[in-house]
Enzyme design. Structure first.
Site, PDB file in Angstrom:
ATOM      1  N   GLY A  18      14.223 -60.253   0.490  1.00 52.77           N
ATOM      2  CA  GLY A  18      13.099 -60.965   1.089  1.00 52.77           C
ATOM      3  C   GLY A  18      13.125 -62.434   0.748  1.00 52.77           C
ATOM      4  O   GLY A  18      13.704 -62.841  -0.268  1.00 52.77           O
ATOM      5  N   GLY A  20      10.446 -66.039   0.967  1.00 55.01           N
ATOM      6  CA  GLY A  20       9.110 -66.556   1.201  1.00 55.01           C
ATOM      7  C   GLY A  20       9.104 -68.057   1.048  1.00 55.01           C
ATOM      8  O   GLY A  20      10.141 -68.703   0.896  1.00 55.01           O
ATOM      9  N   GLY A  21       7.877 -68.617   1.087  1.00 55.25           N
ATOM     10  CA  GLY A  21       7.757 -70.065   0.995  1.00 55.25           C
ATOM     11  C   GLY A  21       8.214 -70.610  -0.347  1.00 55.25           C
ATOM     12  O   GLY A  21       8.698 -71.725  -0.434  1.00 55.25           O
ATOM     13  N   MET A  22       8.054 -69.815  -1.419  1.00 58.66           N
ATOM     14  CA  MET A  22       8.381 -70.319  -2.750  1.00 58.66           C
ATOM     15  C   MET A  22       9.740 -69.849  -3.252  1.00 58.66           C
ATOM     16  O   MET A  22      10.382 -70.543  -4.021  1.00 58.66           O
ATOM     17  CB  MET A  22       7.312 -69.868  -3.750  1.00 58.66           C
ATOM     18  CG  MET A  22       5.980 -70.567  -3.582  1.00 58.66           C
ATOM     19  SD  MET A  22       4.759 -69.888  -4.712  1.00 58.66           S
ATOM     20  CE  MET A  22       5.543 -70.216  -6.284  1.00 58.66           C
ATOM     21  N   VAL A  25      13.604 -62.991  -3.052  1.00 60.87           N
ATOM     22  CA  VAL A  25      13.464 -61.769  -3.829  1.00 60.87           C
ATOM     23  C   VAL A  25      14.761 -60.974  -3.692  1.00 60.87           C
ATOM     24  O   VAL A  25      15.264 -60.775  -2.583  1.00 60.87           O
ATOM     25  CB  VAL A  25      12.268 -60.927  -3.355  1.00 60.87           C
ATOM     26  CG1 VAL A  25      12.117 -59.680  -4.219  1.00 60.87           C
ATOM     27  CG2 VAL A  25      10.982 -61.753  -3.406  1.00 60.87           C
ATOM     28  N   LYS A  40      12.374 -62.132  -8.396  1.00 56.96           N
ATOM     29  CA  LYS A  40      11.980 -63.235  -7.524  1.00 56.96           C
ATOM     30  C   LYS A  40      12.408 -64.544  -8.170  1.00 56.96           C
ATOM     31  O   LYS A  40      12.043 -64.833  -9.315  1.00 56.96           O
ATOM     32  CB  LYS A  40      10.469 -63.231  -7.305  1.00 56.96           C
ATOM     33  CG  LYS A  40       9.982 -64.325  -6.366  1.00 56.96           C
ATOM     34  CD  LYS A  40       8.489 -64.152  -6.078  1.00 56.96           C
ATOM     35  CE  LYS A  40       7.998 -65.187  -5.085  1.00 56.96           C
ATOM     36  NZ  LYS A  40       6.562 -65.013  -4.771  1.00 56.96           N
ATOM     37  N   ASP A 141      -4.220 -65.621  -0.483  1.00 56.22           N
ATOM     38  CA  ASP A 141      -3.209 -65.553   0.584  1.00 56.22           C
ATOM     39  C   ASP A 141      -2.990 -64.102   0.994  1.00 56.22           C
ATOM     40  O   ASP A 141      -1.859 -63.662   1.193  1.00 56.22           O
ATOM     41  CB  ASP A 141      -1.895 -66.194   0.136  1.00 56.22           C
ATOM     42  CG  ASP A 141      -0.941 -66.442   1.309  1.00 56.22           C
ATOM     43  OD1 ASP A 141      -1.431 -66.555   2.455  1.00 56.22           O
ATOM     44  OD2 ASP A 141       0.278 -66.509   1.088  1.00 56.22           O
TER      45      ASP A 141
END
Length: 748
Positions: A18, A20-22, A25, A40, A141
């Protein structure tokens, strides 16, 4: 971090699962304990990023570790470890065996989940939020991608990356004051949008958005533009879920609408209260169903509202609770069958009775993992399109369409959805003829599979009409729009947003057919209806008012056009922001209208301000920046400042040739403007050379009879007259007149 990297001598990264924005993973193996975990890692930022922004992201990542590690609840992802490796922070969590709600919806064709599943998910999330809120943690969020349903039915909340501790508001202000976007537009509460303090009731609003989506198949405010979504959250009451899906229990609809209250004090005041209401509502509803089941009259089970108008494809099989929780992707593949042949149809094998279904167990469906991977790639293609990377999006959608056709069949709704996106990307890359062929095939298949009035069928037909207009076939486009509008009014009603969008397009096509007065009248009616249904400041309302202004200009009513453009520009600046592309477009048309009214100084000033803003926001070489600079040159010419106008035209022409290509229509317009400037300065020989080059290029690119080509030949004839070459000019005018007659005869 490399996939072969062993972090801190303990965690071996295996494969990415995965992004994400930050961070990213990874599935990893804990070498010390011999178990699989999720790791992560904060994504490294390039050297062009602001160092202060990088520090904020690192602090947010550390905060997620501290916040999540302090939470111990079955509904919250467990954190095992935290540290840094080669300066990159990492977080070690339990590896979840399940799917997040976003993937559940995507794998199920974005159709809603079963009612018992919705209630079970809502109760578990409410229990987890009640725990985190008691610990002073607000998630901020909450969205489908951050809620995972495990294979055993357990629901967990993930990603506390922007959560804040209730007592730590000062630090949050520092973390969110850097311009880094917080939250996700489809699920943000009105107070988050307004910049007010977000407490636990903000999480409950976001949960209401999530429940609305899994109950109806779409978020409460689902627009293409993020600003429009935010305005919806702030100003527009959500449509009751049961209008989309009539079999939803009334108590569940009431809870969802209460969660979506605009003011926090009108929502449930804490997650514990929400959990109680869900439990009590479910129990009372079950009692009602049990009593109804004892009645002697047995009523036929109704299909969910989202199946209305479908003639085949995956059907609802009732709303009774399931004892198992199969993978939605496997369900989708197993229940879809192509339209059955009539009994007695030719071909090998015995004929089945009409309507008989083939046993799902007799034909194993595609692997769920393969369908999930295709859904991920499909979403990636959509994201590429939203970023304007249409060539990459086209390649992605073509590959997914081919694979879906192989696994699911050419007529499966998911295959047709991918082919629809192929057509859309072709249109956006300027290949209108190819897009039209693809839309026609998708439309024919959807008529066959879903029926002529299904919303997906009508969407494909409407896009087909748009492409016909792009190809200059405005009469054909108008006929298709009329047919689609009739179907939309019949099936959706006159005030449905899709019906209003079709009426807008019909007005647009009337204008292109040379009927600006009729078009303007219809556009005004649509604008009034959109203002009544959606609100006067809704982006769709402003789009139609923008079209009204354009049509007023086409009719020569420039004073009215100017006033309307100004009003649209001011409203867009207030709703979408002064730097939004739609706001800038309205300002550009305002400048154009000023020029047409002879108010050159005002037009020049506005064009210069616009060029400066576009340069700052979009860059000096962006086509829209160059369009604003072209307006500067035209305005200078209208003011008689021809030396400056010529210099500007030459500069813009060179930039357009480099950015857009020598044959692009905008480049040719700038080169014509160079010739105009040369003529006004009395340099007719140079002007003739430039006019001839433009005419030859337009004839090669557009054809000898194209209106722009004929305009260039007329420019050339006028220049010949100025040079005293009357005979050549007369012959050229005769040829232009003959071509115009041929064009008029062909059009009639």
């Amino acid at each position: 971090m490399s996939e072969t990297r062993l972090i801190q001598g303990r965690y071996r990264l295996l494969d990415p699962i995965g992004r994400g924005g930050m961070g990213e993973v990874w599935r990893a193996r804990d070498e010390s304990l011999g178990r699989q975990v999720a790791v992560k890692c904060l994504k490294p930022l390039g050297p062009h990023h602001d160092p202060s922004g990088a520090r904020v992201l690192r602090e947010r990542f550390r905060r997620e570790a501290r916040v999540a590690a302090a939470l111990q609840h079955r509904g919250v992802t467990v954190v095992h470890d935290f540290g840094e490796s080669d300066g990159v922070p990492y977080l070690v969590m339990e590896l979840l065996d399940g799917r997040d709600l976003s993937r559940l919806l995507d794998d199920n064709g974005h159709r809603p989940l079963a009612v018992p599943d919705i209630v079970e998910i809502a109760e578990q999330v409410a229990a987890a939020l009640a725990y985190t809120h008691r610990r002073g943690v607000v998630h901020r969020d909450l969205k489908p991608a951050n809620i995972v349903r495990l294979t055993d039915g357990t629901v967990k909340i993930c990603d506390f990356g922007i959560a804040r501790l209730g007592h730590d508001f000062g630090l949050t202000t520092r973390l969110t004051g850097t311009g880094i976007a917080m939250g996700t537009p489809h699920y943000m509460s009105p107070e988050q949008i307004g910049g007010a303090r977000a407490d636990q009731r903000s999480d409950l609003y976001s949960l209401g958005c999530v429940l609305y989506e899994i109950a109806t198949g779409a978020p409460p405010f689902d627009h293409d533009d993020a600003w429009a979504i935010l305005v919806g959250h702030r100003d527009t009451p959500p449509e009751p879920p049961r209008r989309h899906r009539a079999e939803l229990p009334a108590y569940l609809e009431r809870i969802i609408l209460d969660l979506l209250a605009k003011r926090p004090e009108h929502r449930p005041q804490d997650a514990q209260e929400l959990h109680r209401r869900l439990t009590e509502g479910r129990t009372a509803h079950a009692r009602t169903l049990a009593v109804a089941a004892l009645r002697p009259a047995v009523r036929e089970a109704r299909l969910p509202s989202w199946t209305r108008g479908m003639t085949t494809g995956p059907k609802a099989i009732g709303t009774a609770p399931r004892t198992d929780t199969p993978d939605p992707a496997a369900d989708l593949a197993a229940t879809w069958t192509a339209p059955a042949r009539p009994a007695g149809a030719g071909g090998p094998g015995p004929a089945r009775p009409a309507g008989a279904a083939e046993s799902a167990s007799a034909r194993p469906g595609p692997p769920p993992a393969a369908l999930g991977a295709l859904a991920d790639r499909y979403r990636a293609g959509l994201r590429l399109g939203r970023l304007g990377r249409w060539e990459e999006a086209l390649a992605m959608h073509r590959a997914v369409a081919a694979e879906r056709a192989r696994l699911l069949g050419p007529d499966h709704p998911d295959t047709l959805a991918s082919r629809y996106e192929v057509a859309f990307a072709l249109s956006r890359t300027g290949r209108a003829a190819d897009a039209l062929r693809e839309y026609k095939q998708v439309t024919a298949a959807r008529i066959r599979v879903l029926g002529p009035d299904h919303p997906d069928t009508l969407a494909a037909r409407q896009e087909m009409a748009y492409v016909l207009g792009r190809l200059g076939r405005h009469a054909d486009a108008h006929r298709v729009y009329e047919a689609v509008l009739a179907a939309r009014e019949r099936t959706m009603g006159p005030d449905h947003p899709d019906t209003l969008r079709c009426r807008h397009n019909l007005a647009f096509s009337l204008g292109r057919l040379g009927r600006p007065e009729d078009a303007c009248r219809m556009a005004r009616e649509v604008a009034a209806d959109r203002a009544r249904v959606l609100g006067p400041l809704h982006p769709d309302t402003l789009v139609t008012r923008y079209e009204v202004a354009y049509l007023l200009g086409q009719s020569g009513r420039w004073a009215e056009a100017l006033q309307t453009y100004r009003e649209v520009a001011e409203a867009r600046a207030r709703v979408l922001g002064p730097g939004h592309p739609d706001t800038l477009a309205a300002r550009q048309e305002t400048a154009y209208a000023l020029g047409r009214l002879g108010r050159g100084e005002e037009a020049l000033g506005l064009y210069r301000d616009l060029a400066a803003d576009r340069t700052r926001l979009q860059g000096p070489d962006h086509p829209d920046t160059l369009r604003a600079r072209h307006g500067i040159g035209v305005s200078l010419g209208r003011l008689g400042r021809w030396e400056e106008a010529l210099a500007e035209a030459r500069d813009v022409s060179a930039l357009r040739e480099r950015v857009l290509g020598a044959d692009h229509p905008d480049t040719l317009v700038s080169r014509r403007e160079v010739a105009v400037g040369l003529g006004w300065l009395g340099r007719w020989a140079e002007a003739l050379t430039e006019y001839r080059r433009v005419a030859a290029d337009r004839e090669r690119v557009l054809g000898a009879g194209h209106p722009d080509t004929l305009t260039s030949r007329s420019d050339e004839a006028r220049c010949l007259e100025r040079l005293g070459r009357a005979a050549e000019a007369a012959e050229l005018r005769r040829r232009v007149a003959e071509l115009r007659r041929q064009q008029a005869a062909g059009a009639s």
